[in-house]
Design a protein around this motif. Structure first.
Motif, mmCIF file in Angstrom:
data_model
loop_
_atom_site.group_PDB
_atom_site.id
_atom_site.type_symbol
_atom_site.label_atom_id
_atom_site.label_comp_id
_atom_site.label_asym_id
_atom_site.label_seq_id
_atom_site.Cartn_x
_atom_site.Cartn_y
_atom_site.Cartn_z
ATOM 1 N N ASP A 43 10.440 41.466 -2.161
ATOM 2 C CA ASP A 43 10.413 40.036 -1.834
ATOM 3 C C ASP A 43 11.869 39.613 -1.649
ATOM 4 O O ASP A 43 12.562 39.294 -2.615
ATOM 5 C CB ASP A 43 9.740 39.277 -2.976
ATOM 6 N N GLU A 45 13.281 37.015 -0.221
ATOM 7 C CA GLU A 45 13.621 35.615 -0.490
ATOM 8 C C GLU A 45 13.990 35.397 -1.949
ATOM 9 O O GLU A 45 14.937 34.666 -2.259
ATOM 10 C CB GLU A 45 12.457 34.706 -0.098
ATOM 11 N N HIS A 46 13.264 36.027 -2.841
ATOM 12 C CA HIS A 46 13.490 35.806 -4.277
ATOM 13 C C HIS A 46 14.196 36.981 -4.955
ATOM 14 O O HIS A 46 14.329 36.994 -6.182
ATOM 15 C CB HIS A 46 12.151 35.534 -4.970
ATOM 16 N N THR A 371 24.824 30.489 5.768
ATOM 17 C CA THR A 371 23.926 31.612 6.016
ATOM 18 C C THR A 371 24.675 32.672 6.815
ATOM 19 O O THR A 371 25.184 32.391 7.906
ATOM 20 C CB THR A 371 22.675 31.175 6.792
ATOM 21 N N SER A 410 19.012 40.079 2.869
ATOM 22 C CA SER A 410 18.581 38.811 3.427
ATOM 23 C C SER A 410 19.252 38.548 4.777
ATOM 24 O O SER A 410 18.612 38.040 5.713
ATOM 25 C CB SER A 410 18.898 37.674 2.454
ATOM 26 N N ARG A 414 16.111 37.952 7.002
ATOM 27 C CA ARG A 414 15.708 36.546 6.989
ATOM 28 C C ARG A 414 16.638 35.632 7.784
ATOM 29 O O ARG A 414 16.187 34.620 8.338
ATOM 30 C CB ARG A 414 15.613 36.039 5.542
ATOM 31 N N THR A 418 15.511 32.843 10.625
ATOM 32 C CA THR A 418 15.836 31.453 10.306
ATOM 33 C C THR A 418 16.615 30.817 11.447
ATOM 34 O O THR A 418 16.335 29.686 11.864
ATOM 35 C CB THR A 418 16.647 31.384 8.999
ATOM 36 N N LEU A 423 11.038 31.742 11.012
ATOM 37 C CA LEU A 423 10.788 32.234 9.662
ATOM 38 C C LEU A 423 9.304 32.134 9.288
ATOM 39 O O LEU A 423 8.859 32.788 8.343
ATOM 40 C CB LEU A 423 11.635 31.453 8.657
ATOM 41 N N SER A 428 9.318 38.012 5.700
ATOM 42 C CA SER A 428 8.655 38.293 4.428
ATOM 43 C C SER A 428 7.365 39.051 4.706
ATOM 44 O O SER A 428 6.911 39.138 5.855
ATOM 45 C CB SER A 428 8.362 37.006 3.650
#
Length: 489
Positions: A43, A45-46, A371, A410, A414, A418, A423, A428
């Motif tokens: 995961d 994102e986390h 970012t 990331s 991601r 983004t 996204l 994910s």
């Protein structure tokens, strides 16, 4: 039988019939194309892992994820992949690469597409070259499924000034010509706009950025020396390509240096020397917070800078990866190699020092909330910066220069989605997302080098196992070997 009894029986049968049809449908397992079992999902994102998970794909979509036992009870699939002990990540994105070199290099460029798939890269962003219309055609062929390759997003022809050094551009010398160029790009349905500064007037650079934004197009580019980075940010630039510009934004006297250059009081070499000497951390952090507040991303392209900075000590003559690069593409490397070779000892030392100080801004950008996008600058002209493997080199540099493995991952999974506003579709491993996945032998959150240990790549739902990936690489080597032999005759 009385009419009352017959009516009661009829009513009972009418009630029971739907029950008989519903329960078997509910009990039947749902059908997918591929089920990946016992995977550890990363995961991103986390920055965590989820153990013993199953993922089901159908067509180009992820349709189910969850604990393996639960998903396996509910789903069946034509193909099952045992991912025990392995780690599943979203597909990787290289957000800065180039196709180019002229009409004679079209086939050598097209032969690079499988290299991206073989290295787990499921989406690439072409940041303009001199064969933009060919690349636009490839984009559409890949989308239709008639050409094998990662999803291709491209700027098409870049916007430049009159008679620039770069070929394949839309040349503009007035606001009206900028307007026409942007209308042309919208007609081509480009994915974003690239603007460079070979001969483009600074005021037209800012106008092009603002007008592209007004037209709903994202922009990236090379910011003219006569402007501050802040001016480009205020005009609405969407991403800053190359860490040099982020470094420049941290120079206390940047505005004065830009004005002196614009007035002809200093040349480019002197401007660069003053910029190198004038970096100020407080100025930089203020600028970077503005980047973050305005949603401006940064693509460092560190690997390309590293290669050029150390060409004095690493000639790359023995790089095994040269076996995947066609002879005409390799020839385009000569320009930068020759330029680097002209530096004296002081110039080489300055080159090394600049790279290290520039790279030190990477964690500053992260801390300011900017970012960071992973992109390589790989392609023609950019010596020994290899399509495919170059992204893994970029991620290793990110970590070596102060980011965490989670930050780097990331940036490669991601940040690109983004930036493109996608996204909801990528980044994910959840139902409804694209079936672009990479199965690794080790955990990239612990060691970013794990992104190189690829067992399987799933691209738009199509499974490429290790044997298939090795076949792609073997075919690429064979093509290059044949081209080398033809060149040698």
């Amino acid at each position: 039988m009385s009419s009352t009894l017959r009516g009661a029986i009829a009513a009972l049968l009418a009630f029971a019939a739907p029950i008989a049809t519903v329960f078997p449908a509910q009990a039947a397992a749902r059908a997918g194309d591929v089920i990946i079992r016992h995977a550890t999902i990363v995961d991103v994102e986390h920055a965590r892992t989820l153990a013993d998970q199953a993922v089901v794909t159908r067509g180009g979509d992820i349709v189910a994820t969850g604990p393996d036992a639960k998903v396996a009870r509910s789903w069946r699939a034509k193909r099952s992949i045992d991912a025990t002990g392995r780690f599943l990540i979203p597909g990787l994105w290289d957000m800065h690469m180039h196709f180019g070199g002229g009409p004679e290099l079209i086939e050598e460029n097209k032969a690079l597409l499988p290299l991206y798939i073989a290295h787990g890269i499921t989406t690439i962003r072409d940041c303009a070259g001199d064969m933009p219309y060919d690349v636009l055609a490839w984009r559409d062929e890949i989308a239709r499924g008639t050409l094998a390759g990662p999803t291709l997003l491209t700027s098409g022809p870049k916007i430049e000034g009159i008679n620039p050094i770069w070929k394949g551009t839309l040349e503009v010398g007035s606001q009206a010509e900028v307007d026409a160029a942007i209308a042309r790009l919208k007609g081509l349905k480009v994915d974003f706009v690239k603007i460079t500064d070979s001969t483009l007037k600074p005021e037209l650079f800012l106008y092009a950025v603002s007008q592209a934004k007004a037209a709903g197009l994202r922009t990236s580019g090379h910011i003219p020396m006569a402007l501050t980075v802040g001016q480009a940010v205020d005009a609405g630039i969407s991403s800053i390509e190359h860490l040099d510009y982020a470094f420049k934004a941290g120079v206390k006297d940047e505005a004065r240096i830009a004005a002196d250059f614009a007035a002809g009081r200093i040349d480019r070499a002197e401007a660069n020397r003053e910029l190198d000497a004038g970096f100020d951390p407080a100025t930089a952090m203020a600028a970077y917070r503005t980047f973050a507040a305005k949603g401006v991303f940064v693509t460092p392209t560190l690997n390309g800078s590293r290669v050029l900075a150390w060409l004095d000590s690493d000639t790359h003559a023995d790089d095994a990866y040269l076996a995947y690069i066609g002879p005409k593409l390799r020839k385009t490397y000569d320009w930068r190699i020759q330029r680097a070779a002209q530096a004296d000892a002081a110039g080489i030392a300055a080159r090394h020092d600049h790279f290290d100080r520039m790279a030190a801004t990477l964690p500053m950008l992260r801390d300011a909330g900017v970012t960071i996008i992973a992109g390589t600058d790989a392609g023609f002209l950019n010596s020994f910066n290899y399509p495919g493997i170059g992204l893994h080199d970029e991620l290793s540099l990110f970590v070596a220069k102060g980011l965490t493995p989670a930050d780097a991952l990331s940036a490669a999974t991601r940040a690109g989605p983004t930036w493109f506003g996608r996204l909801d579709r990528y980044g994910s491993i959840t139902p409804g997302k694209a079936a672009d996945l990479v199965l690794l032998d080790a955990n990239p959150l612990q060691d970013i080098a794990a992104t190189r240990a690829i067992e399987t790549v799933i691209l738009r739902g199509e499974v490429h196992d290790r044997a298939d990936l090795d076949r792609m690489l073997a075919e690429a080597r064979a093509k290059v070997a044949a081209w080398n032999a033809a060149e040698a005759k």
